[in-house]
Scaffold this active site. Structure first.
Site, short mmCIF file in Angstrom:
data_model
loop_
_atom_site.label_atom_id
_atom_site.label_comp_id
_atom_site.label_asym_id
_atom_site.label_seq_id
_atom_site.Cartn_x
_atom_site.Cartn_y
_atom_site.Cartn_z
N GLY A 1 -24.31 -38.09 -33.05
CA GLY A 1 -24.10 -37.51 -31.72
C GLY A 1 -22.99 -36.48 -31.75
O GLY A 1 -22.04 -36.62 -32.53
N GLN B 1 -16.61 -30.88 -28.70
CA GLN B 1 -16.14 -31.08 -30.08
C GLN B 1 -16.22 -29.80 -30.92
O GLN B 1 -15.57 -29.72 -31.96
CB GLN B 1 -16.95 -32.19 -30.77
N CYS C 1 -16.49 -41.34 -34.65
CA CYS C 1 -16.56 -40.05 -33.98
C CYS C 1 -16.29 -38.95 -34.99
O CYS C 1 -15.36 -39.08 -35.80
CB CYS C 1 -15.50 -39.99 -32.86
N LEU C 2 -17.09 -37.90 -34.96
CA LEU C 2 -16.86 -36.77 -35.88
C LEU C 2 -15.50 -36.13 -35.65
O LEU C 2 -14.97 -35.49 -36.55
CB LEU C 2 -17.98 -35.73 -35.72
N HIS D 1 -20.48 -42.46 -25.02
CA HIS D 1 -19.44 -41.89 -25.89
C HIS D 1 -19.45 -40.35 -25.78
O HIS D 1 -18.38 -39.73 -25.65
CB HIS D 1 -19.71 -42.35 -27.33
N GLU D 2 -20.64 -39.77 -25.80
CA GLU D 2 -20.75 -38.30 -25.75
C GLU D 2 -20.39 -37.75 -24.36
O GLU D 2 -19.74 -36.70 -24.26
CB GLU D 2 -22.16 -37.84 -26.15
N HIS E 1 -16.77 -37.32 -24.01
CA HIS E 1 -16.25 -36.07 -24.60
C HIS E 1 -16.25 -34.94 -23.57
O HIS E 1 -15.31 -34.15 -23.49
CB HIS E 1 -17.10 -35.63 -25.79
C1 QAP Z 1 -20.75 -41.26 -31.75
O1 QAP Z 1 -20.44 -40.44 -33.92
C2 QAP Z 1 -20.98 -42.73 -31.97
O2 QAP Z 1 -15.71 -41.26 -39.13
C3 QAP Z 1 -21.31 -40.36 -32.82
O3 QAP Z 1 -16.02 -39.94 -41.45
C4 QAP Z 1 -20.78 -43.33 -33.20
O4 QAP Z 1 -21.82 -39.32 -35.27
C5 QAP Z 1 -21.36 -43.48 -30.92
C6 QAP Z 1 -18.96 -39.74 -38.51
C7 QAP Z 1 -21.00 -44.68 -33.36
C8 QAP Z 1 -21.58 -44.83 -31.09
C9 QAP Z 1 -21.41 -45.43 -32.31
C10 QAP Z 1 -17.80 -40.45 -38.32
C11 QAP Z 1 -19.13 -39.05 -39.69
C12 QAP Z 1 -19.97 -39.63 -37.45
C13 QAP Z 1 -16.84 -40.53 -39.31
C14 QAP Z 1 -20.78 -39.90 -35.13
C15 QAP Z 1 -17.01 -39.85 -40.52
C16 QAP Z 1 -18.17 -39.11 -40.70
C17 QAP Z 1 -19.79 -40.09 -36.20
CO CO Z 2 -17.35 -38.53 -30.62
#
Ligand code: QAP
Ligand code: CO
Length: 169
Positions: free
Chosen positions: A46, A51, A93-94, A135-136, A139
């Site tokens: 996401g 971001q 989270c990215l 979550h999004e 943001h």
């Molecule tokens: C949001 O997050 C989300 O730490 C999206 O080193 C995530 O795409 C909502 C990512 C989980 C609910 C549950 C995170 C990539 C990606 C990192 C992501 C990383 C590399 C996160």
């Molecule tokens: Co995020």
């Protein structure tokens, strides 16, 4: 198509409240395409426009393993259907790379948004989809999942990321 730079916590630009998209035109669709390229490259599930430092209400998501289920949410609105029932989920989270922490959110929600053609649609998502859209949407309102953690945990994450940013510079 272009890959965009992802802002990282504690960048103050992540606190910006995004403005609604007034018209879903080719410029918005270009942003959507660039956000997918950025998210898939990461890789992530996401990404909100905030971001990538674009302060418009646009979210892209794909929960599939093989980039087969792209979802676009423009001007998303979430209605909580049951405030009493929340579920924990280990969120990442990215914009907070390398950190995963448990956050509790309402599990019964309804989402209304526009798709990439500007057509309205409605969903009652469950599970990870429900977690991810909340979550999004956070943001777009300048909120991060670390805001739900204790001040001590948040500070620890901030210090570690600041150190990484100094080492990169
Ligand atoms: C949001 O997050 C989300 O730490 C999206 O080193 C995530 O795409 C909502 C990512 C989980 C609910 C549950 C995170 C990539 C990606 C990192 C992501 C990383 C590399 C996160
Ligand atoms: Co995020």
């Amino acid at each position: 198509m272009a890959k965009l730079e992802i802002l990282e916590f504690p960048d103050p630009r992540l606190r910006t409240i995004a403005k609604p998209v007034e018209q879903v035109d080719d410029k918005v669709r270009q942003l959507v395409d660039d956000m997918f390229e950025t998210m898939y490259a990461a890789p992530g599930i996401g990404l909100a426009a905030t971001q990538v430092n674009v302060h418009r209400r646009v979210v892209v998501m794909d929960l599939s393993e093989d980039q087969s289920q792209p979802m676009v949410f423009i001007n998303p609105e979430v209605e909580v259907l049951d405030r009493e029932h929340c579920s924990p989920y280990d969120e990442g989270c990215l914009s907070v790379p390398g950190f995963y922490e448990t956050v509790e959110r309402p599990e019964q929600i309804r989402v209304r948004a526009l798709d990439r053609d500007g057509q309205p649609f409605e969903l009652e998502p469950e599970g990870l989809l429900a977690v991810c859209i909340q979550h999004e949407l956070d943001h777009l309102n300048g909120k991060l999942f670390v805001d739900y953690l204790s001040a001590m945990k948040r500070q620890r994450i901030r210090k570690k990321l600041e150190k990484q940013h100094r080492q990169r510079a």
